[in-house]
Design a protein around this motif. Structure first.
Motif, PDB file in Angstrom:
ATOM      1  N   ALA A  20       0.870  -1.170   0.000  1.00  0.00           N
ATOM      2  CA  ALA A  20       0.000   0.000   0.000  1.00  0.00           C
ATOM      3  C   ALA A  20       0.908   1.222   0.000  1.00  0.00           C
ATOM      4  O   ALA A  20       2.015   1.162   0.531  1.00  0.00           O
ATOM      5  N   ALA A  31      -8.502   2.697   7.740  1.00  0.00           N
ATOM      6  CA  ALA A  31      -8.782   1.816   6.606  1.00  0.00           C
ATOM      7  C   ALA A  31      -7.926   2.232   5.419  1.00  0.00           C
ATOM      8  O   ALA A  31      -7.877   3.401   5.052  1.00  0.00           O
ATOM      9  N   VAL A  32      -7.209   1.263   4.841  1.00  0.00           N
ATOM     10  CA  VAL A  32      -6.320   1.524   3.719  1.00  0.00           C
ATOM     11  C   VAL A  32      -6.683   0.555   2.589  1.00  0.00           C
ATOM     12  O   VAL A  32      -6.971  -0.613   2.837  1.00  0.00           O
ATOM     13  N   THR A  33      -6.687   1.057   1.360  1.00  0.00           N
ATOM     14  CA  THR A  33      -6.888   0.171   0.219  1.00  0.00           C
ATOM     15  C   THR A  33      -5.526  -0.205  -0.343  1.00  0.00           C
ATOM     16  O   THR A  33      -4.700   0.655  -0.637  1.00  0.00           O
ATOM     17  N   LYS A  39      -8.952  -4.354   1.122  1.00  0.00           N
ATOM     18  CA  LYS A  39      -8.990  -3.357   2.184  1.00  0.00           C
ATOM     19  C   LYS A  39      -8.206  -3.880   3.388  1.00  0.00           C
ATOM     20  O   LYS A  39      -8.252  -5.059   3.696  1.00  0.00           O
ATOM     21  N   TRP A  40      -7.503  -2.993   4.051  1.00  0.00           N
ATOM     22  CA  TRP A  40      -6.713  -3.361   5.224  1.00  0.00           C
ATOM     23  C   TRP A  40      -6.925  -2.325   6.301  1.00  0.00           C
ATOM     24  O   TRP A  40      -7.057  -1.132   6.018  1.00  0.00           O
ATOM     25  N   THR A  41      -6.996  -2.768   7.555  1.00  0.00           N
ATOM     26  CA  THR A  41      -7.075  -1.861   8.691  1.00  0.00           C
ATOM     27  C   THR A  41      -5.710  -1.828   9.356  1.00  0.00           C
ATOM     28  O   THR A  41      -5.156  -2.870   9.688  1.00  0.00           O
TER      29      THR A  41
END
Ligand SMILES: [Zn+2]
Length: 85
Positions: A20, A31-33, A39-41
């Motif tokens: 990312a 929250a990151v794409t 999706k990742w936290t």
């Protein structure tokens, strides 16, 4: 892109590590794409011993940064998937 350096991250989901890019460290819970679209936290300090690379993230990262991509890269779109990227 001039001026603003994007920092690559290598978030691990399960046993696979992804890539990312953000403009800096983010607080836990954000929250990151990922490059591959997952999706990742954000969480810190969790790192399994054996991990495998997400080839789709690697492929997209290489393309975006002008890093050479081998012809048989496992993350490359198949020749008949014109819509994939
Ligand atoms: Zn990925």
């Amino acid at each position: 892109m001039a001026g603003r350096m994007m920092t690559p991250w290598y978030p691990i989901i399960g046993s696979r590590w992804h890539i990312a890019t953000t403009s800096g460290p983010l607080p836990t819970g954000t929250a990151v794409t990922l490059l591959c679209g997952l999706k990742w936290t954000v969480e810190y300090g969790h790192r399994p011993l054996r991990t495998f690379q997400c080839w789709k993230c690697d492929y997209i990262y290489r393309r975006a940064n002008g890093i050479p991509i081998l012809g048989d890269h496992p993350g490359a779109p198949k020749k008949d998937e014109h819509h994939a990227f």
